[in-house]
Design an enzyme around this catalytic site. Structure first.
Site, mmCIF file in Angstrom:
data_model
loop_
_atom_site.group_PDB
_atom_site.id
_atom_site.type_symbol
_atom_site.label_atom_id
_atom_site.label_comp_id
_atom_site.label_asym_id
_atom_site.label_seq_id
_atom_site.Cartn_x
_atom_site.Cartn_y
_atom_site.Cartn_z
ATOM 1 N N HIS A 14 0.832 -1.204 0.000
ATOM 2 C CA HIS A 14 0.000 0.000 0.000
ATOM 3 C C HIS A 14 0.869 1.257 0.000
ATOM 4 C CE1 HIS A 14 0.812 1.163 4.151
ATOM 5 N NE2 HIS A 14 0.722 -0.134 4.454
ATOM 6 N N GLU A 87 -2.200 -7.621 8.166
ATOM 7 C CA GLU A 87 -1.210 -8.084 9.151
ATOM 8 C C GLU A 87 -0.795 -9.541 8.945
ATOM 9 O OE1 GLU A 87 -2.797 -7.066 13.046
ATOM 10 O OE2 GLU A 87 -2.027 -5.036 12.843
#
Length: 172
Positions: A14, A87
């Site tokens: 990202h 995550e």
């Protein structure tokens, strides 16, 4: 699509996120991140890879990165927003990729570090020397992406089977 044809995976981190008073999952992109996401989208489009599928973390910054990047593509691939990418460790990312249908030849995964960089390192058994040098020198900053190729089905994806064929990161 034939399993005999090499498959490509693009691992896309990202873009730069902001740090407002929201949960980590809901952090939006910073101004620089919005700019870098569009530039990365143009660079991804320039690869000429006809993505069949995009797997995107559900975090706000990955969704926003993808929205800005895909706008630069000649066609929008099917997109799946996957909670397990948030995550995720390299092993967890491989498990998600192992579930990819074999009719998807070229897959883009939009996620987070340290998982994305770890996955690039774990999957890469061979590398184009220049791409490896760039990735080693730059690490995996926000909005960077690595293009990997491998033979076989998605179920056969495991550590060391891929070749790093390209790497790109925005300038600081």
């Amino acid at each position: 699509m034939s399993v005999a044809e090499p498959r490509r995976i693009v691992l896309f981190r990202h873009a730069k996120a902001d740090w407002p008073q929201v949960s980590d999952h809901e952090r939006p992109l910073a101004d620089r991140g919005r700019t870098d996401a569009a530039v990365a989208g143009r660079r991804l489009a320039d690869t000429g890879i006809p993505f069949d599928l995009a797997l995107c973390s559900t975090a706000a910054r990955t969704r926003e990165t993808w929205k800005l990047a895909v706008h630069e593509f000649p066609h929008r691939p099917k997109t799946v927003y996957e909670e397990r990418l948030y995550e995720a460790s390299p092993g967890e990312l491989i498990a998600v990729l192992n579930e990819t249908p074999d009719d998807a030849q070229d897959v883009l995964l939009i996620g987070h570090n340290p998982g994305i960089q770890g996955l690039a390192d774990v999957l890469t058994g061979q590398a184009d020397g220049e791409a490896r040098a760039r990735m080693t020198e730059r690490g995996f900053p926000t909005a960077a992406f690595a293009v990997l190729s491998f033979d076989g089905s998605w179920k056969s994806l495991e550590p060391g089977v891929a070749t790093l064929i390209d790497y790109w990161a925005p300038t600081e």
